[in-house]
Write a protein that holds these residues in place. Structure first.
Motif, PDB file in Angstrom:
ATOM      1  N   LYS A   1      18.159  26.260  31.083  1.00  0.00           N
ATOM      2  CA  LYS A   1      18.362  25.474  31.993  1.00  0.00           C
ATOM      3  C   LYS A   1      16.555  25.609  32.315  1.00  0.00           C
ATOM      4  N   VAL A   2      16.065  24.970  31.019  1.00  0.00           N
ATOM      5  CA  VAL A   2      14.780  24.973  31.547  1.00  0.00           C
ATOM      6  C   VAL A   2      14.434  23.671  31.767  1.00  0.00           C
ATOM      7  N   ASP A   3      14.057  23.033  32.786  1.00  0.00           N
ATOM      8  CA  ASP A   3      14.159  21.584  33.051  1.00  0.00           C
ATOM      9  C   ASP A   3      13.021  21.166  32.073  1.00  0.00           C
ATOM     10  N   LEU A   4      13.904  19.980  31.128  1.00  0.00           N
ATOM     11  CA  LEU A   4      12.340  18.959  30.558  1.00  0.00           C
ATOM     12  C   LEU A   4      11.086  18.894  31.108  1.00  0.00           C
ATOM     13  N   ALA A   5      11.276  18.286  32.525  1.00  0.00           N
ATOM     14  CA  ALA A   5       9.686  18.527  33.038  1.00  0.00           C
ATOM     15  C   ALA A   5       9.442  19.061  33.293  1.00  0.00           C
ATOM     16  N   SER A   6       9.259  20.204  33.150  1.00  0.00           N
ATOM     17  CA  SER A   6       8.730  21.281  33.100  1.00  0.00           C
ATOM     18  C   SER A   6       7.400  21.303  31.630  1.00  0.00           C
ATOM     19  N   TYR A   7       7.610  20.668  31.005  1.00  0.00           N
ATOM     20  CA  TYR A   7       7.117  20.185  29.778  1.00  0.00           C
ATOM     21  C   TYR A   7       5.864  18.907  30.497  1.00  0.00           C
ATOM     22  N   GLY A   8       4.709  19.509  29.234  1.00  0.00           N
ATOM     23  CA  GLY A   8       3.496  18.243  29.682  1.00  0.00           C
ATOM     24  C   GLY A   8       3.200  17.348  29.137  1.00  0.00           C
ATOM     25  N   ASP A   9       3.940  16.732  28.095  1.00  0.00           N
ATOM     26  CA  ASP A   9       3.907  15.661  28.045  1.00  0.00           C
ATOM     27  C   ASP A   9       5.031  15.301  26.985  1.00  0.00           C
ATOM     28  N   ASP A  10       5.684  13.837  26.911  1.00  0.00           N
ATOM     29  CA  ASP A  10       6.498  13.375  26.490  1.00  0.00           C
ATOM     30  C   ASP A  10       7.151  13.928  24.652  1.00  0.00           C
ATOM     31  N   VAL A  11       5.968  14.038  24.120  1.00  0.00           N
ATOM     32  CA  VAL A  11       6.382  14.574  22.484  1.00  0.00           C
ATOM     33  C   VAL A  11       6.971  15.967  22.413  1.00  0.00           C
ATOM     34  N   THR A  12       6.250  17.106  23.542  1.00  0.00           N
ATOM     35  CA  THR A  12       6.752  18.089  23.639  1.00  0.00           C
ATOM     36  C   THR A  12       8.468  18.621  24.621  1.00  0.00           C
ATOM     37  N   ARG A  13       8.087  17.029  25.345  1.00  0.00           N
ATOM     38  CA  ARG A  13       9.964  17.664  25.487  1.00  0.00           C
ATOM     39  C   ARG A  13      10.046  16.526  24.713  1.00  0.00           C
ATOM     40  N   GLU A  14      10.059  16.051  23.900  1.00  0.00           N
ATOM     41  CA  GLU A  14      11.081  15.860  22.569  1.00  0.00           C
ATOM     42  C   GLU A  14      11.761  15.994  22.037  1.00  0.00           C
ATOM     43  N   THR A  15      10.945  17.667  21.282  1.00  0.00           N
ATOM     44  CA  THR A  15      10.634  18.819  20.410  1.00  0.00           C
ATOM     45  C   THR A  15      12.103  19.156  20.951  1.00  0.00           C
ATOM     46  N   ALA A  16      11.745  19.781  22.738  1.00  0.00           N
ATOM     47  CA  ALA A  16      12.558  20.906  23.278  1.00  0.00           C
ATOM     48  C   ALA A  16      13.337  19.977  23.308  1.00  0.00           C
ATOM     49  N   LYS A  17      13.591  19.159  23.771  1.00  0.00           N
ATOM     50  CA  LYS A  17      15.289  18.488  23.781  1.00  0.00           C
ATOM     51  C   LYS A  17      16.134  18.104  22.383  1.00  0.00           C
ATOM     52  N   SER A  18      15.164  18.389  21.099  1.00  0.00           N
ATOM     53  CA  SER A  18      15.818  18.614  19.857  1.00  0.00           C
ATOM     54  C   SER A  18      16.073  19.750  20.003  1.00  0.00           C
ATOM     55  N   LEU A  19      15.404  20.908  19.691  1.00  0.00           N
ATOM     56  CA  LEU A  19      15.988  22.347  19.800  1.00  0.00           C
ATOM     57  C   LEU A  19      16.941  22.206  20.337  1.00  0.00           C
ATOM     58  N   ILE A  20      17.013  22.440  21.679  1.00  0.00           N
ATOM     59  CA  ILE A  20      18.472  22.575  22.617  1.00  0.00           C
ATOM     60  C   ILE A  20      19.329  21.938  22.014  1.00  0.00           C
ATOM     61  N   ALA A  21      19.202  20.408  21.651  1.00  0.00           N
ATOM     62  CA  ALA A  21      20.622  19.651  21.293  1.00  0.00           C
ATOM     63  C   ALA A  21      20.865  19.701  19.628  1.00  0.00           C
ATOM     64  N   ALA A  22      19.936  20.683  19.366  1.00  0.00           N
ATOM     65  CA  ALA A  22      20.118  21.348  17.639  1.00  0.00           C
ATOM     66  C   ALA A  22      21.684  22.206  17.820  1.00  0.00           C
ATOM     67  N   GLY A  23      21.818  23.155  18.994  1.00  0.00           N
ATOM     68  CA  GLY A  23      22.811  23.919  19.352  1.00  0.00           C
ATOM     69  C   GLY A  23      23.053  25.043  18.192  1.00  0.00           C
ATOM     70  N   ASP A  24      24.456  25.214  18.242  1.00  0.00           N
ATOM     71  CA  ASP A  24      24.248  26.664  17.109  1.00  0.00           C
ATOM     72  C   ASP A  24      23.986  26.450  15.823  1.00  0.00           C
ATOM     73  N   SER A  25      23.335  24.803  15.379  1.00  0.00           N
ATOM     74  CA  SER A  25      23.178  24.921  14.430  1.00  0.00           C
ATOM     75  C   SER A  25      21.758  25.196  13.647  1.00  0.00           C
ATOM     76  N   VAL A  26      20.914  25.192  15.242  1.00  0.00           N
ATOM     77  CA  VAL A  26      19.633  25.769  14.750  1.00  0.00           C
ATOM     78  C   VAL A  26      19.379  27.069  13.557  1.00  0.00           C
ATOM     79  N   ARG A  27      18.572  27.368  12.563  1.00  0.00           N
ATOM     80  CA  ARG A  27      18.717  28.471  11.751  1.00  0.00           C
ATOM     81  C   ARG A  27      17.335  28.682  11.702  1.00  0.00           C
ATOM     82  N   PHE A  28      17.178  30.333  12.173  1.00  0.00           N
ATOM     83  CA  PHE A  28      15.960  30.938  12.525  1.00  0.00           C
ATOM     84  C   PHE A  28      15.167  31.563  10.710  1.00  0.00           C
ATOM     85  N   ASP A  29      14.082  31.085  11.507  1.00  0.00           N
ATOM     86  CA  ASP A  29      13.482  30.933   9.747  1.00  0.00           C
ATOM     87  C   ASP A  29      14.023  32.436   9.174  1.00  0.00           C
TER      88      ASP A  29
END
Length: 440
Positions: A364-392
């Motif tokens: 629910k965090v608004d991507l506009a909260s992030y300060g630059d396009d690259v950070t927004r892209e990494t945040a978007k990628s992390l959220i989009a991965a959903g349950d396919s994310v694997r923790f370190d």
């Protein structure tokens, strides 16, 4: 990455004043308001220092502004388990700990140190997080940890000038990445800066290769030590990693140079005043070092491509993160519980997102909260991965194996960097260390 304009500052201030989630969001149910905790103090412990500690302090200050409760942060250094354990034994337990490793969270829970999340915080997790984050915050079906800060550890950072000079584009496969690396090297720079002095970076290299090459089911099994480190899939991943480690043309300073380079130094070799390499693999937090230490503009002077797919597998998304937990021995559990409810809101994440050096797993965090396009892209990628994310994976292991300097996986992968000639022997050493740590 990061400093947002006065618009974001105004947005965050407005959110804090009105109790909104982020600009345009609805009311925040968790965290309370009306300064109902005035006069109370909570103590928070975590590994953060430097700019991370400074930016987290802004979150603590926002909580104080909202509730009236004071919040003090203590940095534990990397050995959070040892430091928190000694504080509990000494009768000086912090109220909240920001736990950086799943294995440590599990250890704390099994020792009976943790209080389960409140119903309000659990409802926020259910509504706003992919279920994988609930899984990693739970022990034996009880949810103890709220993941506030995440890391996207499947990013390869590069100097656009270096790749342009070499005439190469960001690669899509691991083989293409090594091929591009040789082209970069031929143009006058080493391909990669590797932080071999810090063993944790080497575990991240292995994990990305293993997740893509062996797949998520094998990854989960190895993380839980349900298969041995002598499994052929481990040997194959080590062999793949070894192709990079043994190629002196690809690594700045060769193996010896890598073993004498820590993480900040590895970023400096790409983005510092005297560049020695074109690329450095590590998480999204590379951007913070490049910006803060070397005044690079993210998206122009420094950019990233996703860690590429290996041998026909899917591109990996490996994450890390810090989970907030409430200690039973803390002196102010009421305010600590409210603090975790606050951290579960998009409002709290927006404060640090605006300051930079931060990703939230909260959908629910608004991507506009992030300060630059690259950070927004990494945040978007992390959220989009959903349950396919694997923790370190190393963070899921007992600390003696996956999280201690000079021993276990960290040391053995440093040894492998020094001499990558026998992946089977390295796998056997890893299994011996893992078997002991998981048994203990």
């Amino acid at each position: 990455m990061r400093r947002r304009t006065t618009l974001l500052a105004s947005c965050t201030a407005l959110a804090l004043a009105l109790g909104a989630t982020a600009c345009g969001g609805g009311p925040v149910a968790a965290g309370g308001g009306g300064k109902s905790l005035s006069g109370q103090t909570i103590t928070v412990a975590g590994v953060w220092s430097g700019s991370e500690q400074k930016n987290f302090q802004k979150v603590l200050d926002a909580f104080t502004e909202k509730t009236g409760a004071s919040a003090r942060f203590t940095s534990t250094g990397d050995n959070v388990s040892t430091v928190v354990g000694s504080k509990i034994e000494g009768g000086n337990a912090p109220d909240v700990v920001m736990v950086p490793q799943v294995g440590v969270l599990q250890q704390f829970a099994k020792k009976g140190w943790l209080k389960p999340l409140s119903r309000t915080a659990q409802q926020s997790v259910d509504a706003n997080y992919a279920s994988v984050w609930k899984k990693y915050g739970s022990v034996d079906g009880t949810l103890y940890g709220l993941y506030f800060k995440a890391a996207h550890k499947s990013t390869v950072w590069y100097s656009p000038d270096a790749l342009d000079q070499a005439g190469v584009k960001p690669p899509k496969t691991y083989d293409a990445m090594l091929k591009a690396g040789h082209t970069v090297s031929d143009s006058g720079l080493a391909a990669f800066s590797v932080a071999g002095q810090d063993g944790w970076t080497l575990t991240d290299w292995f994990e990305n290769i293993y997740l893509s090459q062996a797949g998520p089911e094998k990854y989960d099994a190895l993380a839980a030590h349900k298969i041995k480190w002598t499994d052929p899939s481990v040997v194959e991943a080590l062999t793949t990693l070894g192709r990079l480690f043994k190629d002196k043309q690809l690594i700045a300073g060769g193996q010896k140079g890598a073993l004498n380079t820590d993480f900040p130094g590895s970023v400096e070799k790409v983005f510092g005043p005297e560049a020695q390499a074109g690329m450095v693999y590590e998480g999204d937090f590379v951007a913070g070092v490049a910006k803060d230490q070397f005044d690079k503009k993210i998206g122009q002077d420094a950019d990233f491509f996703p860690f590429p797919a290996v041998d026909g597998g899917k591109a990996p998304v490996v994450s890390g993160g810090d989970a907030a937990v409430v200690l039973k021995d803390g002196k102010n559990q009421k305010a600590a519980t409210r603090f975790l409810e606050y951290l579960a809101t998009p409002e709290a994440s927006a404060v640090w997102a605006g300051a930079g050096g931060f990703l939230s797993p909260n959908k629910k965090v608004d991507l506009a909260s992030y300060g630059d396009d690259v950070t927004r892209e990494t945040a978007k990628s992390l959220i989009a991965a959903g349950d396919s994310v694997r923790f370190d994976m190393s963070d899921q292991a007992p600390a003696a194996f996956g999280g201690t300097k000079g021993t276990g996986e960290w040391k053995l992968l440093q040894d492998f960097l020094r001499d990558p000639s026998d992946p089977k022997a390295t796998a056997a050493e890893l299994e011996r260390a893992a078997a002991k740590a998981y048994q203990d």
